[in-house]
Structures are given as C-alpha cells and as structure tokens.
Motif scaffolding. Structure first.
Motif, PDB file in Angstrom:
ATOM      1  N   GLY A 186      30.335  44.467  18.057  1.00  0.00           N
ATOM      2  CA  GLY A 186      31.645  44.929  17.622  1.00  0.00           C
ATOM      3  C   GLY A 186      32.533  43.730  17.351  1.00  0.00           C
ATOM      4  N   ALA A 187      33.844  43.941  17.416  1.00  0.00           N
ATOM      5  CA  ALA A 187      34.792  42.857  17.172  1.00  0.00           C
ATOM      6  C   ALA A 187      36.036  43.086  18.014  1.00  0.00           C
ATOM      7  CB  ALA A 187      35.170  42.784  15.692  1.00  0.00           C
ATOM      8  N   PRO A 188      36.626  42.008  18.530  1.00  0.00           N
ATOM      9  CA  PRO A 188      37.880  42.193  19.273  1.00  0.00           C
ATOM     10  C   PRO A 188      38.998  42.631  18.342  1.00  0.00           C
ATOM     11  CG  PRO A 188      37.394  39.858  18.961  1.00  0.00           C
ATOM     12  CD  PRO A 188      36.202  40.605  18.472  1.00  0.00           C
ATOM     13  N   SER A 189      39.927  43.368  18.876  1.00  0.00           N
ATOM     14  CA  SER A 189      41.065  43.856  18.094  1.00  0.00           C
ATOM     15  C   SER A 189      42.351  43.492  18.823  1.00  0.00           C
ATOM     16  CB  SER A 189      40.977  45.377  17.916  1.00  0.00           C
ATOM     17  OG  SER A 189      42.060  45.864  17.155  1.00  0.00           O
ATOM     18  N   PRO A 190      43.351  42.971  18.082  1.00  0.00           N
ATOM     19  CA  PRO A 190      43.404  42.729  16.638  1.00  0.00           C
ATOM     20  C   PRO A 190      42.466  41.591  16.230  1.00  0.00           C
ATOM     21  CG  PRO A 190      45.300  41.756  17.705  1.00  0.00           C
ATOM     22  CD  PRO A 190      44.599  42.540  18.764  1.00  0.00           C
ATOM     23  N   VAL A 191      42.447  41.269  14.937  1.00  0.00           N
ATOM     24  CA  VAL A 191      41.495  40.283  14.438  1.00  0.00           C
ATOM     25  C   VAL A 191      41.875  38.855  14.854  1.00  0.00           C
ATOM     26  CG1 VAL A 191      40.795  41.687  12.483  1.00  0.00           C
ATOM     27  CG2 VAL A 191      42.723  40.099  12.234  1.00  0.00           C
ATOM     28  N   LYS A 192      43.058  38.679  15.361  1.00  0.00           N
ATOM     29  CA  LYS A 192      43.501  37.365  15.810  1.00  0.00           C
ATOM     30  C   LYS A 192      44.409  37.562  17.003  1.00  0.00           C
ATOM     31  CE  LYS A 192      45.979  33.240  14.161  1.00  0.00           C
ATOM     32  NZ  LYS A 192      46.669  32.607  12.992  1.00  0.00           N
ATOM     33  N   GLY A 193      44.238  36.746  18.037  1.00  0.00           N
ATOM     34  CA  GLY A 193      45.103  36.927  19.192  1.00  0.00           C
ATOM     35  C   GLY A 193      44.831  35.929  20.290  1.00  0.00           C
ATOM     36  N   ARG A 194      45.547  36.114  21.373  1.00  0.00           N
ATOM     37  CA  ARG A 194      45.389  35.280  22.571  1.00  0.00           C
ATOM     38  C   ARG A 194      45.014  36.169  23.742  1.00  0.00           C
ATOM     39  NH1 ARG A 194      49.267  30.433  24.626  1.00  0.00           N
ATOM     40  NH2 ARG A 194      48.012  29.457  22.967  1.00  0.00           N
ATOM     41  N   ILE A 195      44.022  35.747  24.492  1.00  0.00           N
ATOM     42  CA  ILE A 195      43.639  36.442  25.720  1.00  0.00           C
ATOM     43  C   ILE A 195      44.070  35.566  26.881  1.00  0.00           C
ATOM     44  CG2 ILE A 195      41.759  37.519  26.997  1.00  0.00           C
ATOM     45  CD1 ILE A 195      40.118  37.450  24.391  1.00  0.00           C
ATOM     46  N   GLU A 196      44.968  36.057  27.691  1.00  0.00           N
ATOM     47  CA  GLU A 196      45.452  35.305  28.854  1.00  0.00           C
ATOM     48  C   GLU A 196      45.330  36.185  30.091  1.00  0.00           C
ATOM     49  OE1 GLU A 196      49.201  32.515  30.311  1.00  0.00           O
ATOM     50  OE2 GLU A 196      49.264  33.525  28.362  1.00  0.00           O
ATOM     51  N   THR A 197      44.494  35.779  31.012  1.00  0.00           N
ATOM     52  CA  THR A 197      44.224  36.581  32.209  1.00  0.00           C
ATOM     53  C   THR A 197      44.053  35.661  33.414  1.00  0.00           C
ATOM     54  OG1 THR A 197      41.806  36.505  32.088  1.00  0.00           O
ATOM     55  CG2 THR A 197      42.904  38.211  30.780  1.00  0.00           C
ATOM     56  N   LEU A 198      43.883  36.285  34.560  1.00  0.00           N
ATOM     57  CA  LEU A 198      43.417  35.588  35.755  1.00  0.00           C
ATOM     58  C   LEU A 198      41.908  35.780  35.844  1.00  0.00           C
ATOM     59  CD1 LEU A 198      46.160  36.723  38.302  1.00  0.00           C
ATOM     60  CD2 LEU A 198      45.972  34.492  37.178  1.00  0.00           C
ATOM     61  N   LEU A 199      41.180  34.698  36.079  1.00  0.00           N
ATOM     62  CA  LEU A 199      39.729  34.775  36.214  1.00  0.00           C
ATOM     63  C   LEU A 199      39.318  34.315  37.609  1.00  0.00           C
ATOM     64  CD1 LEU A 199      37.998  33.441  32.961  1.00  0.00           C
ATOM     65  CD2 LEU A 199      38.388  35.792  33.664  1.00  0.00           C
ATOM     66  N   GLY A 200      38.362  35.026  38.180  1.00  0.00           N
ATOM     67  CA  GLY A 200      37.833  34.651  39.490  1.00  0.00           C
ATOM     68  C   GLY A 200      36.522  35.356  39.735  1.00  0.00           C
ATOM     69  N   ARG A 201      35.967  35.171  40.910  1.00  0.00           N
ATOM     70  CA  ARG A 201      34.705  35.801  41.273  1.00  0.00           C
ATOM     71  C   ARG A 201      34.859  37.316  41.335  1.00  0.00           C
ATOM     72  NH1 ARG A 201      30.410  32.514  40.415  1.00  0.00           N
ATOM     73  NH2 ARG A 201      31.039  30.387  40.929  1.00  0.00           N
ATOM     74  N   SER A 202      33.859  38.004  40.804  1.00  0.00           N
ATOM     75  CA  SER A 202      33.853  39.462  40.858  1.00  0.00           C
ATOM     76  C   SER A 202      33.681  39.917  42.298  1.00  0.00           C
ATOM     77  CB  SER A 202      32.719  40.015  39.993  1.00  0.00           C
ATOM     78  OG  SER A 202      32.519  41.392  40.244  1.00  0.00           O
ATOM     79  N   SER A 203      34.437  40.920  42.705  1.00  0.00           N
ATOM     80  CA  SER A 203      34.313  41.434  44.068  1.00  0.00           C
ATOM     81  C   SER A 203      33.025  42.217  44.268  1.00  0.00           C
ATOM     82  CB  SER A 203      35.511  42.333  44.398  1.00  0.00           C
ATOM     83  OG  SER A 203      35.583  43.425  43.485  1.00  0.00           O
ATOM     84  N   SER A 204      32.439  42.689  43.179  1.00  0.00           N
ATOM     85  CA  SER A 204      31.209  43.482  43.276  1.00  0.00           C
ATOM     86  C   SER A 204      29.949  42.651  43.101  1.00  0.00           C
ATOM     87  CB  SER A 204      31.213  44.604  42.233  1.00  0.00           C
ATOM     88  OG  SER A 204      31.308  44.074  40.921  1.00  0.00           O
ATOM     89  N   ASP A 205      30.079  41.467  42.501  1.00  0.00           N
ATOM     90  CA  ASP A 205      28.923  40.596  42.283  1.00  0.00           C
ATOM     91  C   ASP A 205      29.425  39.166  42.279  1.00  0.00           C
ATOM     92  OD1 ASP A 205      26.732  39.152  41.470  1.00  0.00           O
ATOM     93  OD2 ASP A 205      26.176  40.499  39.843  1.00  0.00           O
ATOM     94  N   ARG A 206      29.171  38.442  43.371  1.00  0.00           N
ATOM     95  CA  ARG A 206      29.729  37.108  43.529  1.00  0.00           C
ATOM     96  C   ARG A 206      29.133  36.087  42.569  1.00  0.00           C
ATOM     97  NH1 ARG A 206      34.396  37.162  45.390  1.00  0.00           N
ATOM     98  NH2 ARG A 206      34.221  35.028  46.180  1.00  0.00           N
ATOM     99  N   LYS A 207      28.058  36.455  41.861  1.00  0.00           N
ATOM    100  CA  LYS A 207      27.477  35.555  40.884  1.00  0.00           C
ATOM    101  C   LYS A 207      28.194  35.650  39.537  1.00  0.00           C
ATOM    102  CE  LYS A 207      22.836  35.641  42.914  1.00  0.00           C
ATOM    103  NZ  LYS A 207      21.405  35.946  42.660  1.00  0.00           N
ATOM    104  N   LYS A 208      29.045  36.663  39.392  1.00  0.00           N
ATOM    105  CA  LYS A 208      29.728  36.884  38.122  1.00  0.00           C
ATOM    106  C   LYS A 208      31.208  36.560  38.242  1.00  0.00           C
ATOM    107  CE  LYS A 208      28.826  40.624  35.821  1.00  0.00           C
ATOM    108  NZ  LYS A 208      28.616  42.034  35.437  1.00  0.00           N
ATOM    109  N   MET A 209      31.805  36.213  37.107  1.00  0.00           N
ATOM    110  CA  MET A 209      33.244  36.054  37.024  1.00  0.00           C
ATOM    111  C   MET A 209      33.836  37.342  36.447  1.00  0.00           C
ATOM    112  SD  MET A 209      33.336  33.033  38.238  1.00  0.00           S
ATOM    113  CE  MET A 209      35.047  32.533  38.005  1.00  0.00           C
ATOM    114  N   ALA A 210      35.135  37.541  36.697  1.00  0.00           N
ATOM    115  CA  ALA A 210      35.769  38.776  36.246  1.00  0.00           C
ATOM    116  C   ALA A 210      37.257  38.545  36.017  1.00  0.00           C
ATOM    117  CB  ALA A 210      35.564  39.886  37.275  1.00  0.00           C
ATOM    118  N   VAL A 211      37.846  39.400  35.181  1.00  0.00           N
ATOM    119  CA  VAL A 211      39.292  39.422  35.024  1.00  0.00           C
ATOM    120  C   VAL A 211      39.885  40.089  36.257  1.00  0.00           C
ATOM    121  CG1 VAL A 211      41.198  40.403  33.692  1.00  0.00           C
ATOM    122  CG2 VAL A 211      39.201  39.461  32.507  1.00  0.00           C
TER     123      VAL A 211
END
Length: 332
Positions: A186-211
């Motif tokens: 697929g494609a992110p929408s809109p076609v141009k933008g900024r993604i700004e989040t907090l990132l850290g370890r997933s609480s359900s899987d410590r090997k993964k990162m998550a928003v």
C-alpha cells in the motif's frame, strides 16, 4: 549400548559424568553432576541438542532424569575480539580518517549473537588494519552508526579517533543527511508528511520496537511517496504498493520500519513489522525478484567531514533484489 557419546562437533569440549539415580528433573540432576554448569546454561545446551545419555540425545530439562552416562558437548569459545576477514567491500570514499561503504543486505554492522563473523567490522579490520578507530570498543571499532543486517546502503566508519568523535557528535545533533528508499505494501497517506512519535520497546514483545503513548524516545521521519503501483479500479482505494523516500531526523532502532507500519504501509518483505499479507500480485513479484528481506535501502548519506570540513554526500542505487521487485511492481 556404547558408553561413547555421539558428538558430531570435533572441536567441542566434552564433559562426561555418570548419574546413578534418576527421578528428579533432568536439568537439576545434570547441574549436580556437572557443577561448573548452571541450570540455565544446561537448559540452553539441552535445547541445542548437545547433551546425550548413553549416546542418545536428550533435550527436555523438565523430564525426569534416568540413570546413565551423560555427556555435554560444549561449543568452542568464540573470541570476544573480532578477527579480520577478507570480505570484499564497495568503498565509496576513504581517507586517513574515515571510510564510506555501500553495505550489502545480509551483513551485520558488528558482531552480535547470531552474527559473530562476516560483519562489516570483520571486513573493515582486514581492509583498514590497525588504522580503525578504537573508540567504539573492542567489538565495534570504528562504528558510529549502523544499519539493520538486512538493510542495504551507505554507511560511514571512523578510522581515526578524532573522526570518530566528530562523526558521533554529528549523529548526536542529527546534522547528517540520511534518506532511505522503501518499497511498501500500500502507501502511506497523505502522499507527503512527517511522522513524529515516541518509540520504545514493545510491551508485548521485547525484541520489537513500537510506537508508544508515553515513555520511549522522540522519533521523526519525513516521507514522500515517489511512485505507486497497482492502482485499483475503485476510486479512493489504496494502491497495492509504493516506493517511499524517508528522511531521518532521528536515528532510533527500526525507526523507518515501525513508522511506515504505523501508517498502514509496512515495508515489503519485513519479517518483523510487515503485519498482514500483500496482495497476490505483489507476493508474486516478491517471489520473482528473490527478495528475502525488508525492501529498505539507505540511499543517501551526507555530512561535513569532521576533520577536513569538506561537505560530503554519497548516493547509491538499491541493490538487484529491490530493483527487480520494483520492475515487477511497475508491471502490475
């Protein structure tokens, strides 16, 4: 039954001891007769299939122990210091202070569990010899940033300590130009933008990162959809795939992979964050291209040389697997 254990690794150190009485958990019984090995270590060795009783493999630490002659084949000790390996490198730039390479997919940046050899560090030690900066530590000499093992593209490494310090400062203040190319479901929408989040370890899987809603570290990615593939007949529906250029303003672990997935456009071939299956034509294109990793390439790296002050910018095309996939997507 022979008392000689069936051990295949000729380089392994073999410990043997006889257990006269059974009945207790096997891992506990083995810890008693092999006092130099902890129960946790024995559980790992059991799972690796290197423990035998009277020559027959045993694998369950929770099973009841049976009397017999037990043997444990200890894997050879791996040196904590990476060794030089004559691995070909695509060198884009090199001087006395730094080296810029186009890292292939499948090469880890530095030794880590599961990738002890064949890494960029091993290759750089052979290529640069004693000139590689030691600030990164014994296991990571010269490394100031990294790409995921299965992400291809431009990387810089420090050959001198002054370059290492200068590059580290540039990365810390985000005074680095970094653009990645991704092929997405697929494609992110809109076609141009900024993604700004907090990132850290997933609480359900410590090997993964998550928003995350709270905690973690701030992560910023600008993106532009450069091309879409497989436009559906239904108005307003999402395309089947897209090529997306992502510019990093921070450098968090798996940042682009998590951010694009959070927009509902995970990177094709991503085994960790590519939740959901692409459409059948896209799956066919992936198979035909021979893509076996996330379709992510670090295409641009630009920075001011930390010693000479010279502006440097490097750009490389995606490798053959991504180019083949994009060609197949263009025919959808």
């Amino acid at each position: 039954m022979s008392d000689e254990p069936l051990i295949e690794d000729e380089d392994a150190e073999v410990l043997e001891a006889r257990l006269d009485q059974g009945g207790v958990r096997l891992d506990k019984a083995l810890a008693d007769i092999f006092p130099t090995l902890s129960r946790a270590r024995l559980q790992t060795l059991l799972a690796e299939g290197v423990v035998t009783r009277d020559g027959e493999p045993v694998s369950s630490g929770s099973a009841k122990a049976q009397p017999g002659l037990y043997a444990v084949a200890l894997p050879p000790v791996v040196s904590a210091t990476p060794l030089p390996e004559a691995i070909p490198l695509t060198v884009l730039f090199e001087d006395a202070d730094l080296i810029v390479v186009d890292k292939p997919a499948g090469m880890a940046a530095h030794p880590a569990p599961g990738s002890e050899t064949g890494t960029l560090v091993n290759a750089l030690l052979a290529h640069c010899g004693d000139s590689l900066s030691g600030i990164g530590g014994v296991a990571r000499p010269g490394i100031v940033h990294r790409l995921d093992k299965d992400t291809s593209g431009v990387m810089v490494a420090a050959k001198s300590d002054r370059a290492h310090a200068g590059l580290s400062a540039l990365f810390a203040t985000h005074d680095i130009e970094r653009t990645y190319l991704a092929l997405t479901r697929g494609a992110p929408s809109p076609v141009k933008g900024r993604i700004e989040t907090l990132l850290g370890r997933s609480s359900s899987d410590r090997k993964k990162m998550a928003v995350l809603r709270s905690g973690g570290r701030n992560a910023i990615t600008d993106y532009v959809v450069q091309q879409v593939y497989g436009m559906p007949a239904k108005a307003g529906a999402a395309p089947l795939a897209a090529r997306v250029a992502c510019t990093l303003h921070t450098g968090r672990t798996h940042q682009i992979r998590v951010h694009l997935a959070s927009k509902g456009a995970p990177i094709l071939g991503d085994p960790v964050y590519g939740s959901g299956s692409p459409a059948a034509p896209v799956r066919a294109a992936i198979a035909a291209a021979g893509l076996t990793r996330q379709a992510l390439h670090a295409a641009v790296l630009g920075f001011v040389h930390p010693v000479t002050g010279e502006p440097l910018r490097f750009e490389t095309a995606p490798p053959a697997d991504m180019q083949a996939l994009e060609k197949g997507l263009a025919e959808l």
